[in-house]
Design a protein around this motif. Structure first.
Motif, PDB file in Angstrom:
ATOM      1  N   HIS A  94       0.811  -1.218   0.000  1.00 34.47           N
ATOM      2  CA  HIS A  94       0.000   0.000   0.000  1.00 34.47           C
ATOM      3  C   HIS A  94       0.848   1.273   0.000  1.00 34.47           C
ATOM      4  N   ARG A  95       2.068   1.184  -0.484  1.00 34.36           N
ATOM      5  CA  ARG A  95       2.937   2.346  -0.557  1.00 34.36           C
ATOM      6  C   ARG A  95       2.853   2.971  -1.944  1.00 34.36           C
ATOM      7  N   SER A  96       3.284   4.218  -2.018  1.00 38.24           N
ATOM      8  CA  SER A  96       3.393   4.880  -3.310  1.00 38.24           C
ATOM      9  C   SER A  96       4.512   4.216  -4.102  1.00 38.24           C
ATOM     10  N   ARG A  97       4.162   3.598  -5.218  1.00 41.55           N
ATOM     11  CA  ARG A  97       5.189   2.979  -6.045  1.00 41.55           C
ATOM     12  C   ARG A  97       6.068   4.054  -6.699  1.00 41.55           C
ATOM     13  N   ALA A  98       5.501   5.215  -6.966  1.00 41.52           N
ATOM     14  CA  ALA A  98       6.289   6.308  -7.534  1.00 41.52           C
ATOM     15  C   ALA A  98       7.426   6.691  -6.597  1.00 41.52           C
ATOM     16  N   ARG A  99       7.140   6.754  -5.306  1.00 42.14           N
ATOM     17  CA  ARG A  99       8.171   7.098  -4.329  1.00 42.14           C
ATOM     18  C   ARG A  99       9.267   6.025  -4.302  1.00 42.14           C
ATOM     19  N   VAL A 100       8.854   4.757  -4.371  1.00 46.82           N
ATOM     20  CA  VAL A 100       9.820   3.656  -4.376  1.00 46.82           C
ATOM     21  C   VAL A 100      10.730   3.743  -5.598  1.00 46.82           C
ATOM     22  N   LEU A 101      10.134   4.010  -6.768  1.00 52.81           N
ATOM     23  CA  LEU A 101      10.914   4.094  -8.001  1.00 52.81           C
ATOM     24  C   LEU A 101      11.855   5.305  -7.972  1.00 52.81           C
ATOM     25  N   ALA A 102      11.358   6.424  -7.474  1.00 51.53           N
ATOM     26  CA  ALA A 102      12.202   7.621  -7.376  1.00 51.53           C
ATOM     27  C   ALA A 102      13.390   7.363  -6.453  1.00 51.53           C
ATOM     28  N   ASP A 103      13.137   6.750  -5.313  1.00 52.07           N
ATOM     29  CA  ASP A 103      14.226   6.460  -4.377  1.00 52.07           C
ATOM     30  C   ASP A 103      15.234   5.502  -4.997  1.00 52.07           C
ATOM     31  N   SER A 104      14.756   4.530  -5.758  1.00 50.15           N
ATOM     32  CA  SER A 104      15.645   3.556  -6.394  1.00 50.15           C
ATOM     33  C   SER A 104      16.551   4.223  -7.426  1.00 50.15           C
ATOM     34  N   LEU A 105      16.027   5.253  -8.095  1.00 50.66           N
ATOM     35  CA  LEU A 105      16.779   5.953  -9.135  1.00 50.66           C
ATOM     36  C   LEU A 105      17.600   7.117  -8.587  1.00 50.66           C
ATOM     37  N   GLY A 106      17.351   7.482  -7.326  1.00 47.04           N
ATOM     38  CA  GLY A 106      17.986   8.669  -6.769  1.00 47.04           C
ATOM     39  C   GLY A 106      17.378   9.948  -7.312  1.00 47.04           C
ATOM     40  N   TRP A 107      16.073   9.899  -7.652  1.00 47.09           N
ATOM     41  CA  TRP A 107      15.370  11.027  -8.256  1.00 47.09           C
ATOM     42  C   TRP A 107      14.481  11.717  -7.231  1.00 47.09           C
ATOM     43  N   GLN A 108      13.940  12.860  -7.623  1.00 50.98           N
ATOM     44  CA  GLN A 108      12.951  13.564  -6.827  1.00 50.98           C
ATOM     45  C   GLN A 108      11.547  13.092  -7.198  1.00 50.98           C
ATOM     46  N   HIS A 109      10.601  13.340  -6.299  1.00 51.50           N
ATOM     47  CA  HIS A 109       9.221  12.926  -6.589  1.00 51.50           C
ATOM     48  C   HIS A 109       8.233  13.961  -6.072  1.00 51.50           C
ATOM     49  N   HIS A 110       7.063  13.967  -6.685  1.00 43.14           N
ATOM     50  CA  HIS A 110       5.945  14.803  -6.244  1.00 43.14           C
ATOM     51  C   HIS A 110       4.680  13.962  -6.371  1.00 43.14           C
ATOM     52  N   LEU A 111       3.997  13.734  -5.264  1.00 36.76           N
ATOM     53  CA  LEU A 111       2.778  12.938  -5.242  1.00 36.76           C
ATOM     54  C   LEU A 111       1.578  13.865  -5.366  1.00 36.76           C
ATOM     55  N   ILE A 112       0.748  13.620  -6.369  1.00 34.51           N
ATOM     56  CA  ILE A 112      -0.436  14.455  -6.596  1.00 34.51           C
ATOM     57  C   ILE A 112      -1.628  13.885  -5.841  1.00 34.51           C
ATOM     58  N   ASP A 113      -1.889  12.599  -6.057  1.00 40.35           N
ATOM     59  CA  ASP A 113      -2.982  11.911  -5.367  1.00 40.35           C
ATOM     60  C   ASP A 113      -2.688  10.419  -5.413  1.00 40.35           C
ATOM     61  N   ALA A 114      -3.671   9.605  -5.057  1.00 34.93           N
ATOM     62  CA  ALA A 114      -3.450   8.155  -5.006  1.00 34.93           C
ATOM     63  C   ALA A 114      -3.075   7.580  -6.361  1.00 34.93           C
ATOM     64  N   SER A 115      -3.506   8.235  -7.433  1.00 34.31           N
ATOM     65  CA  SER A 115      -3.208   7.729  -8.770  1.00 34.31           C
ATOM     66  C   SER A 115      -1.991   8.394  -9.395  1.00 34.31           C
ATOM     67  N   ARG A 116      -1.854   9.709  -9.238  1.00 37.92           N
ATOM     68  CA  ARG A 116      -0.886  10.462 -10.039  1.00 37.92           C
ATOM     69  C   ARG A 116       0.345  10.891  -9.241  1.00 37.92           C
ATOM     70  N   ALA A 117       1.478  10.846  -9.933  1.00 37.25           N
ATOM     71  CA  ALA A 117       2.731  11.291  -9.325  1.00 37.25           C
ATOM     72  C   ALA A 117       3.709  11.646 -10.437  1.00 37.25           C
ATOM     73  N   ILE A 118       4.729  12.401 -10.054  1.00 41.32           N
ATOM     74  CA  ILE A 118       5.794  12.801 -10.976  1.00 41.32           C
ATOM     75  C   ILE A 118       7.118  12.467 -10.326  1.00 41.32           C
ATOM     76  N   ILE A 119       8.024  11.845 -11.086  1.00 38.07           N
ATOM     77  CA  ILE A 119       9.392  11.656 -10.617  1.00 38.07           C
ATOM     78  C   ILE A 119      10.331  12.223 -11.678  1.00 38.07           C
ATOM     79  N   SER A 120      11.489  12.714 -11.235  1.00 39.90           N
ATOM     80  CA  SER A 120      12.396  13.347 -12.195  1.00 39.90           C
ATOM     81  C   SER A 120      13.827  13.342 -11.688  1.00 39.90           C
ATOM     82  N   ARG A 121      14.758  13.249 -12.640  1.00 41.97           N
ATOM     83  CA  ARG A 121      16.168  13.407 -12.311  1.00 41.97           C
ATOM     84  C   ARG A 121      16.500  14.877 -12.042  1.00 41.97           C
TER      85      ARG A 121
END
Length: 315
Positions: free
Chosen positions: A83-110
């Motif tokens: 039940h975690r944000s997969r976007a956050r997990v992927l961003a952390d794995s890549l060493g990227w930044q993230h922004h969570l919009i809602d349960a569905s949407r998120a942005i990750i970036s180098r």
């Protein structure tokens, strides 16, 4: 005298070459390439029914193979494992930044991300590129039901007018809401990505439908969400690169044949739009399973949507 002339000519040519190379170098320095990706993770990846770590591995593989700089996610929250944000997990794995919009949407970036609003709840962010340029980047995930292409195929919608009215009532307000939110920043280069759950109007023109030749799709539809974005000055990155619909349909729905309907109605519903005279589309790719439609292949493919990546030039 002739020897002197030859020397002068040689020096002149050398200086001209240096000047041209310098101009070319300056032009390259003024242009930034940005690879943007839209990626529906299918319930965070849990719906693929692979072990969690395996799914994450191939989600990361898709981002890396796409050489993405920034990714807009839909269905980014897992709902069956942790039940975690997969976007956050992927961003952390890549060493990227993230922004969570809602349960569905998120942005990750180098690159550096900053929400447009001080509360941090914005549907869009400031994306700051290495040379200091700022881009507005937003993500949409429009309502999935009713899905009008299925209703047309099932003869529940018998005219273009009926299909457009249904789509307009279902989704258009979501696009308008996001554009209202970023209206104050329209002078900046802007990129909007997402799962539209509605085809591009460019793919359903009378000519495109005639060439498609699917008896289940008997009429053209001017799909309102995408038509409205075009009216607002946005451009469809994939169609800017590949304007011939019949040659490059670019279907992103669906990578899992027979999952929701048999025969399936395939369409391009995962889209990348951009606006501003400083942005142009250089290239675009479909990312997915090992299939004719996929330009970049990841196996196993961890979603029921194919992803899209576009290379944009920023001047």
């Amino acid at each position: 005298m002739n020897s002197t002339k030859r020397i002068i000519q040689a020096v002149g040519i050398a200086l001209l070459c240096i000047a041209c190379q310098s101009a070319k170098h300056r032009g390259g320095a003024d242009q930034t390439s940005l690879r943007v990706m839209t990626f529906n993770l299918w319930h965070g990846g849990d719906a693929v029914k692979l072990p969690r770590d395996t799914t994450i591995k191939y989600q990361l593989e898709a981002i890396r193979r796409a050489k993405a700089d920034v990714v807009g996610f839909q269905e980014q929250t897992t709902n069956q494992t942790d039940h975690r944000s997969r976007a956050r997990v992927l961003a952390d794995s890549l060493g990227w930044q993230h922004h969570l919009i809602d349960a569905s949407r998120a942005i990750i970036s180098r690159y550096h991300l900053e929400p447009l609003d001080s509360a941090g709840s914005s549907q869009a962010v400031w994306l700051t590129l290495p040379q200091g340029q700022k881009v507005v980047f937003g993500v949409m995930h429009l309502m999935y039901t009713p899905y009008e292409p299925y209703d047309i195929a099932d003869r529940k919608l018998l005219s273009a007018e009926a299909a457009e009215a249904s789509a307009r009532e279902t989704r258009l307000h979501q696009v308008q809401h996001l554009l209202d939110e970023i209206a104050a920043y329209r002078d900046y280069p802007t990129v909007l990505v997402g799962d539209f759950n509605e085809p591009s109007c460019l793919d359903w023109t009378a000519e495109a439908i005639r060439q498609r030749g699917d008896t289940l799709l008997p009429f053209a539809v001017n799909w309102p969400a995408t038509a409205w974005l075009l009216e607002q000055g946005f451009k469809d990155a994939y169609r800017e690169v590949y304007p011939q619909v019949n040659e490059r349909p670019g279907y992103t729905w669906t990578s899992v044949e027979g999952l929701w309907r048999n025969p399936e109605i395939h369409d391009r519903i995962d889209l990348i739009y951009f606006s501003g005279n400083k942005l142009t589309a250089k290239n675009a790719w479909i990312v997915g399973e090992s299939a004719e439609l996929s330009d970049i292949v990841v196996t196993p493919w961890p979603s029921d949507h194919r992803a899209v990546v576009a290379e944009l030039s920023l001047w």
